[in-house]
Design a protein around this motif. Structure first.
Motif, mmCIF file in Angstrom:
data_model
loop_
_atom_site.group_PDB
_atom_site.id
_atom_site.type_symbol
_atom_site.label_atom_id
_atom_site.label_comp_id
_atom_site.label_asym_id
_atom_site.label_seq_id
_atom_site.Cartn_x
_atom_site.Cartn_y
_atom_site.Cartn_z
ATOM 1 N N PRO A 83 0.804 -1.235 0.000
ATOM 2 C CA PRO A 83 0.000 0.000 0.000
ATOM 3 C C PRO A 83 0.831 1.277 0.000
ATOM 4 N N GLY A 84 2.002 1.247 0.655
ATOM 5 C CA GLY A 84 2.849 2.441 0.695
ATOM 6 C C GLY A 84 3.349 2.812 -0.699
ATOM 7 N N ILE A 85 3.737 1.794 -1.458
ATOM 8 C CA ILE A 85 4.230 2.052 -2.819
ATOM 9 C C ILE A 85 3.059 2.481 -3.708
ATOM 10 N N ALA A 86 1.915 1.841 -3.502
ATOM 11 C CA ALA A 86 0.720 2.219 -4.293
ATOM 12 C C ALA A 86 0.391 3.696 -4.058
ATOM 13 N N GLU A 87 0.475 4.110 -2.817
ATOM 14 C CA GLU A 87 0.178 5.513 -2.512
ATOM 15 C C GLU A 87 1.193 6.445 -3.176
ATOM 16 N N ALA A 88 2.457 6.027 -3.142
ATOM 17 C CA ALA A 88 3.499 6.851 -3.779
ATOM 18 C C ALA A 88 3.220 7.023 -5.267
ATOM 19 N N ALA A 114 8.331 5.852 -8.973
ATOM 20 C CA ALA A 114 7.980 6.634 -7.782
ATOM 21 C C ALA A 114 9.080 6.396 -6.755
ATOM 22 N N SER A 115 9.254 7.341 -5.861
ATOM 23 C CA SER A 115 10.314 7.209 -4.857
ATOM 24 C C SER A 115 9.797 7.544 -3.469
ATOM 25 N N GLY A 116 10.482 7.043 -2.490
ATOM 26 C CA GLY A 116 10.114 7.359 -1.116
ATOM 27 C C GLY A 116 10.863 6.489 -0.140
ATOM 28 N N GLN A 117 10.710 6.791 1.112
ATOM 29 C CA GLN A 117 11.437 6.111 2.180
ATOM 30 C C GLN A 117 10.451 5.283 3.005
#
Lengths: 239, 162
Positions: A83-88, A114-117
């Motif tokens: 879900p975190g990657i989907a949101e990103a 997409a990118s994020g931590q």
């Protein structure tokens, strides 16, 4: 039947004493060996994600993107229970695209980055930012693609002018999850480091084989597929 | 990570490959290719069991590919093995007999009788229901008995007939 004989026979098989050392050396060479090139002048570019976003915005609209028949990157991440990657992928700074390359009997679509931590459930990392890339593979004739067919294909991130250390870093820090749905295979790639190399052209290679020997680096550090390479291979330019 | 995997799994994977391949050199090639595959396209493993299962399945696939390549060249596998490397000792008839079994039996017999895994554990490793593993163990043993009985001379279990 005497299974003790069987166990004894297996124990008596004589493998090379240096198998592990040779194998580890081979793996180290594979990571770095094909990348041994002279140092080239670096090609300075602006932050690659911003560049990709600008390029894609110029040619793709949200409605056109949504009209294609495959899953969106966010749906791919959802399907993989990330879900975190989907949101990103649903946020504004995600880069949605449809860059297509012919690779042998397949069409490979680069759908977005997409990118994020700390986004991934499966591969959590709260200390470093990761870049996620989604690709979809379909067959030219429309017949279903299976995951088994994909076992010989590899994905590899590269950056212009990379030296041995960067190549090894990029090589070691990738991971992949993929699945098959409605005759297509979707790949979700997880890479740690691309943002670090925002001043360079970033590439994503999709190819059949083991070592990335099918690519050549020009004097300005840019990569291309070797002209004499005949196996399936594609090089996406991310920025 | 890859060096840990090589250290931890090489012995088991090499033995496993030998359930399909008669040449240790071919088994080494198969296992090396599995490790190369892993670093070329790394897989995210959920846990140690997932990692082990992936390596076992990949090794069986690679060993199967190498065996099929030898068979496609119309070389009897034993001849192909002679070209590729030294043969196993002639007296190891049991191992030879296991290798003559259809591939679906060889791996479960090895994992059960050598590695000591239960049917349930083998099922998890190979992605099969435990009941299927149980059936394969039983049928594998049955076929093995038949091979050992009928092909005893060819396997070197008994002195050659004149």
């Amino acid at each position: 039947m005497n299974w003790e004989n069987y166990r004894h026979a297996i124990d008596s098989i004589s493998f090379s004493a240096d198998f592990q050392d040779r194998t580890k050396a081979l793996l180290r060479r594979t990571v770095c060996g094909e990348q041994k090139k002279e140092k080239y002048a670096m090609k300075h570019k602006k932050f690659w994600r911003a560049a990709v976003a600008a390029a894609c915005a110029a040619v793709l609209t949200v409605s056109a993107y949504a009209a294609v028949r495959w899953l969106t990157p966010a749906q791919v991440a959802d399907y993989l229970e990330e879900p975190g990657i989907a949101e990103a992928f649903s946020k504004e700074d995600a880069v949605l695209m449809d860059e297509t390359r012919d690779v042998g009997e397949y069409k490979v679509h680069l759908l977005g980055t997409a990118s994020g931590q700390g986004l991934s459930v499966l591969n959590p990392d709260t200390e470093r930012s990761h870049t996620y890339v989604v690709l979809a593979v379909e067959r030219h004739d429309g017949s279903p693609v299976t995951m088994d067919e994909m076992t010989n294909y590899q994905l590899l991130p590269m950056v212009a002018g990379q030296d041995d250390n960067i190549a090894a870093e990029l090589f070691n820090q990738r991971s992949v999850t993929y699945f098959e749905l409605d005759g297509m295979v979707y790949w979700l790639w997880d890479m740690e480091t691309l943002e670090k190399y925002a001043d360079r052209t970033a590439y994503l290679a999709f190819y059949q084989g083991i070592a990335p020997s099918m690519f050549t680096m020009a004097e300005d550090g840019s990569f291309s597929v070797r002209e004499d390479y005949t196996d399936p291979c594609a090089l996406f330019t991310l920025s | 990570m890859i060096e840990r995997i090589v250290t931890e799994y090489s012995p088991m994977l090499l033995r496993l490959a030998c359930t399909r391949l008669s040449s240790p050199a071919d088994a080494e090639d198969a296992v090396q290719e599995v490790f190369l595959r892993l670093i070329s396209s790394p897989v995210v493993f959920r846990d140690a069991e997932h990692e082990k299962a992936w390596l076992i399945r990949a090794t069986l696939h690679r060993a199967g590919d190498i065996r099929r390549r030898a068979e496609r060249k119309n070389l009897p596998l034993e001849d192909a093995a002679e070209i590729a490397g030294p043969e196993l000792p002639e007296t190891d008839y049991m191992l030879k007999a296991v290798r003559l079994l259809p591939k679906k039996y060889g791996a479960v017999l090895y994992l059960h009788y050598y590695e000591g895994y239960s049917a349930k554990e083998i099922g998890k490793l190979l992605g099969l229901p435990a009941s299927t593993v149980g059936t394969r163990l039983a049928r594998g043993r049955e076929r093995l008995r038949k091979i050992l009985k009928e092909d005893a001379y060819e396997l070197g279990k008994l002195p050659a007939r004149h």
